[in-house]
Design a protein around this motif. Sequence first.
Motif, PDB file in Angstrom:
ATOM      1  N   MET A   1     -27.534 -14.078  60.969  1.00 33.45           N
ATOM      2  CA  MET A   1     -28.951 -13.873  61.267  1.00 33.45           C
ATOM      3  C   MET A   1     -29.351 -12.457  60.880  1.00 33.45           C
ATOM      4  SD  MET A   1     -30.929 -14.224  64.928  1.00 33.45           S
ATOM      5  CE  MET A   1     -32.657 -13.771  65.089  1.00 33.45           C
ATOM      6  N   GLN A   2     -30.511 -12.324  60.256  1.00 29.58           N
ATOM      7  CA  GLN A   2     -31.036 -11.015  59.894  1.00 29.58           C
ATOM      8  C   GLN A   2     -32.098 -10.578  60.914  1.00 29.58           C
ATOM      9  OE1 GLN A   2     -32.408 -11.446  55.766  1.00 29.58           O
ATOM     10  NE2 GLN A   2     -30.761 -10.055  55.169  1.00 29.58           N
ATOM     11  N   VAL A   3     -32.048  -9.297  61.291  1.00 29.55           N
ATOM     12  CA  VAL A   3     -33.050  -8.735  62.186  1.00 29.55           C
ATOM     13  C   VAL A   3     -33.536  -7.417  61.594  1.00 29.55           C
ATOM     14  CG1 VAL A   3     -32.035  -9.811  64.229  1.00 29.55           C
ATOM     15  CG2 VAL A   3     -31.359  -7.496  63.606  1.00 29.55           C
ATOM     16  N   TYR A   4     -34.780  -7.072  61.912  1.00 25.80           N
ATOM     17  CA  TYR A   4     -35.318  -5.784  61.477  1.00 25.80           C
ATOM     18  C   TYR A   4     -34.908  -4.732  62.500  1.00 25.80           C
ATOM     19  CZ  TYR A   4     -38.482  -2.174  59.826  1.00 25.80           C
ATOM     20  OH  TYR A   4     -38.989  -0.991  59.341  1.00 25.80           O
ATOM     21  N   ASN A   5     -34.098  -3.780  62.051  1.00 26.64           N
ATOM     22  CA  ASN A   5     -33.589  -2.734  62.924  1.00 26.64           C
ATOM     23  C   ASN A   5     -34.549  -1.550  62.894  1.00 26.64           C
ATOM     24  OD1 ASN A   5     -32.088  -0.924  64.414  1.00 26.64           O
ATOM     25  ND2 ASN A   5     -30.194  -1.211  63.253  1.00 26.64           N
ATOM     26  N   SER A   6     -35.179  -1.270  64.025  1.00 25.18           N
ATOM     27  CA  SER A   6     -36.187  -0.203  64.073  1.00 25.18           C
ATOM     28  C   SER A   6     -35.614   1.164  63.738  1.00 25.18           C
ATOM     29  CB  SER A   6     -36.828  -0.142  65.468  1.00 25.18           C
ATOM     30  OG  SER A   6     -37.482  -1.338  65.793  1.00 25.18           O
ATOM     31  N   ILE A   7     -34.328   1.372  63.989  1.00 22.03           N
ATOM     32  CA  ILE A   7     -33.773   2.704  63.771  1.00 22.03           C
ATOM     33  C   ILE A   7     -33.410   2.945  62.304  1.00 22.03           C
ATOM     34  CG2 ILE A   7     -31.310   2.274  64.186  1.00 22.03           C
ATOM     35  CD1 ILE A   7     -31.499   4.806  66.096  1.00 22.03           C
ATOM     36  N   SER A   8     -33.088   1.865  61.572  1.00 20.17           N
ATOM     37  CA  SER A   8     -32.816   2.007  60.138  1.00 20.17           C
ATOM     38  C   SER A   8     -34.037   1.665  59.291  1.00 20.17           C
ATOM     39  CB  SER A   8     -31.651   1.107  59.721  1.00 20.17           C
ATOM     40  OG  SER A   8     -32.008  -0.264  59.825  1.00 20.17           O
ATOM     41  N   ARG A   9     -35.018   1.010  59.944  1.00 15.11           N
ATOM     42  CA  ARG A   9     -36.264   0.598  59.284  1.00 15.11           C
ATOM     43  C   ARG A   9     -36.007  -0.374  58.132  1.00 15.11           C
ATOM     44  NH1 ARG A   9     -36.415   5.584  61.134  1.00 15.11           N
ATOM     45  NH2 ARG A   9     -38.199   6.351  62.321  1.00 15.11           N
ATOM     46  N   ARG A  10     -35.079  -1.299  58.348  1.00 12.79           N
ATOM     47  CA  ARG A  10     -34.813  -2.318  57.322  1.00 12.79           C
ATOM     48  C   ARG A  10     -34.174  -3.543  57.974  1.00 12.79           C
ATOM     49  NH1 ARG A  10     -29.296  -1.931  55.822  1.00 12.79           N
ATOM     50  NH2 ARG A  10     -28.301   0.013  56.537  1.00 12.79           N
ATOM     51  N   LEU A  11     -34.190  -4.648  57.226  1.00 11.36           N
ATOM     52  CA  LEU A  11     -33.517  -5.855  57.689  1.00 11.36           C
ATOM     53  C   LEU A  11     -32.015  -5.670  57.584  1.00 11.36           C
ATOM     54  CD1 LEU A  11     -35.681  -8.664  56.049  1.00 11.36           C
ATOM     55  CD2 LEU A  11     -35.396  -8.278  58.501  1.00 11.36           C
ATOM     56  N   GLU A  12     -31.303  -6.107  58.611  1.00 15.53           N
ATOM     57  CA  GLU A  12     -29.849  -6.007  58.614  1.00 15.53           C
ATOM     58  C   GLU A  12     -29.249  -7.301  59.152  1.00 15.53           C
ATOM     59  OE1 GLU A  12     -28.404  -2.624  60.733  1.00 15.53           O
ATOM     60  OE2 GLU A  12     -29.754  -1.213  59.724  1.00 15.53           O
ATOM     61  N   GLU A  13     -28.053  -7.601  58.706  1.00 15.44           N
ATOM     62  CA  GLU A  13     -27.324  -8.737  59.240  1.00 15.44           C
ATOM     63  C   GLU A  13     -26.835  -8.386  60.639  1.00 15.44           C
ATOM     64  OE1 GLU A  13     -26.314 -12.673  58.804  1.00 15.44           O
ATOM     65  OE2 GLU A  13     -27.270 -11.398  57.293  1.00 15.44           O
ATOM     66  N   LEU A  14     -27.104  -9.263  61.590  1.00 16.99           N
ATOM     67  CA  LEU A  14     -26.681  -9.020  62.967  1.00 16.99           C
ATOM     68  C   LEU A  14     -25.188  -9.315  63.086  1.00 16.99           C
ATOM     69  CD1 LEU A  14     -27.420  -8.383  65.925  1.00 16.99           C
ATOM     70  CD2 LEU A  14     -27.904 -10.821  66.226  1.00 16.99           C
ATOM     71  N   GLU A  15     -24.421  -8.283  63.373  1.00 13.79           N
ATOM     72  CA  GLU A  15     -22.972  -8.417  63.519  1.00 13.79           C
ATOM     73  C   GLU A  15     -22.573  -7.832  64.867  1.00 13.79           C
ATOM     74  OE1 GLU A  15     -21.232  -6.466  60.178  1.00 13.79           O
ATOM     75  OE2 GLU A  15     -21.925  -7.970  58.730  1.00 13.79           O
ATOM     76  N   PRO A  16     -22.454  -8.668  65.899  1.00  9.93           N
ATOM     77  CA  PRO A  16     -22.143  -8.155  67.239  1.00  9.93           C
ATOM     78  C   PRO A  16     -20.755  -7.533  67.298  1.00  9.93           C
ATOM     79  CG  PRO A  16     -22.072 -10.561  67.200  1.00  9.93           C
ATOM     80  CD  PRO A  16     -22.634 -10.131  65.880  1.00  9.93           C
ATOM     81  N   LEU A  17     -20.586  -6.601  68.214  1.00 10.59           N
ATOM     82  CA  LEU A  17     -19.297  -5.932  68.388  1.00 10.59           C
ATOM     83  C   LEU A  17     -18.188  -6.927  68.693  1.00 10.59           C
ATOM     84  CD1 LEU A  17     -20.557  -2.910  70.500  1.00 10.59           C
ATOM     85  CD2 LEU A  17     -19.499  -2.748  68.248  1.00 10.59           C
ATOM     86  N   GLU A  18     -18.481  -7.896  69.538  1.00  8.55           N
ATOM     87  CA  GLU A  18     -17.546  -8.982  69.829  1.00  8.55           C
ATOM     88  C   GLU A  18     -18.032 -10.212  69.083  1.00  8.55           C
ATOM     89  OE1 GLU A  18     -16.333 -11.921  73.530  1.00  8.55           O
ATOM     90  OE2 GLU A  18     -17.126  -9.931  73.985  1.00  8.55           O
ATOM     91  N   PRO A  19     -17.264 -10.713  68.118  1.00 14.45           N
ATOM     92  CA  PRO A  19     -17.736 -11.870  67.335  1.00 14.45           C
ATOM     93  C   PRO A  19     -18.192 -13.015  68.228  1.00 14.45           C
ATOM     94  CG  PRO A  19     -15.732 -10.979  66.376  1.00 14.45           C
ATOM     95  CD  PRO A  19     -15.937 -10.250  67.691  1.00 14.45           C
TER      96      PRO A  19
END
Length: 463
Positions: A1-19
């Motif tokens: 899943m892609q989410v817009y990360n406010s701190i990087s100001r771009r879409l990123e793949e959501l990769e949780p710390l614990e899969p």
Amino acid sequence: MQVYNSISRRLEELEPLEPGHVRIYTCGPTVYDYAHIGNLRTFMFEDLLRRTLKHLGYRVTQVMNLTDVDDKTIRASREAGLPLQQYTQRFKDAFFEDLATLNIESAEHYPAATDHLPAMIKLVETLVTKEYAYVTDDGCVYFSIDKCETYGRLVTLNPESMRPGERVDHDEYEKDGVADFALWKAWKEEDGDVGWDSPWGRGRPGWHIECSAMSMQYLGETFDLHTGGVDNRFPHHEDEIAQSECATGKPFVRYWMHSNFLVVENKKMSKSLGNFYTLRDLLDKDYSPRAIRYLLLSAHYRQQLNFTLAGLEQAQATLDRIDEFMGRCEAAAADAPGTPPHWAESGRRAFDEALKHDLNIPEALAAIFTIIHTGNAAFDDRSLDGAGAAGVRGVMREMDAVLGFMAHENDVAGPDIEKLVAQRQAAREAKDWAESDRMRDEIVALGWSVKDTPHGAELRKQR
């Protein structure tokens, strides 16, 4: 899943710390008044995010705080002449009633600030020990922004606006007043009986330290996702990042997601303009909770939502169209689960792909309406058999596990309710208004609202 990360100001793949497991902290209500529809729009976005992640197979641990001590709650409780806890409990209860009415799923944890003072004091002590914070002569503790080299990553700040050494006492302040902010506030007379003992004397925590302490207590020093409204980006979330990372030396949050503002009739919501609504205001006008939920969900969370009463009417008409289609599916469906036709499967895939792309709800809704359009045509030409209808119904129910606004079996009035509606209508035609009002009260007592329209009485389940 892609989410817009406010701190990087771009879409990123959501990769949780614990899969497979996403840990989320959501800024909850400040319980000094009823939540308004702008607040509810943010809570609705967070509900969509939570439901989508579960739909995609993730385990979710969500923490939503309750701010029950800050400038606003203390001031409001004193004006009401009530102890702080007694005053805020009323609005905590109202908040949970609103969540239930709008079918918003419960978070795993709802920590209240006043229950977590030891963790806050410990965090402030760490910042003082590491010399990121300092104690003033009157017993206040402030975070020193010039000691945090990364301050201002979440929002773009003008370096000239940053005034280290100057202090901001208020929990909320403007972007052009960037100065050292309060971690601990010494007791003042206007605080009344609100205060806790600390190494710096009696006082209370600042708003920002509350969320840092509670989020790390429940989710760890680094966690996956932090959400809230865009109005919380500064100062609240910026200050959270600074104090948390300076205390632990670790990244605080990996992804930040913020929902945009809600306006009413293209104007900023304001009591003075008469366009300020709580959920109760809209229910008193006989609008359906399902219609309110639909409208609050219908725009992409990063786009501004223009809320109108006409939009609520349109939302109800759209739900009526969905209900009609689901009724056709129910009537035609075989008892056993069926295989969805290819066009329903295609719609389900389009729905999932839209949500995977930063919760693109307009595209997800478009996929549903494509299924309804194709399905109605299939019913009309009798090309959809009972097994196929059961399969379509299953697809629609699966999508509603994410959306949460379709009608369910208990939303359909039974014969007893319909009989009361008919008797009331007969009383109205006979101009027996007393009997008509009595029947209306009886219908309401059974959990339904009835609204008279030019086309007859409309019956809606109260939720």
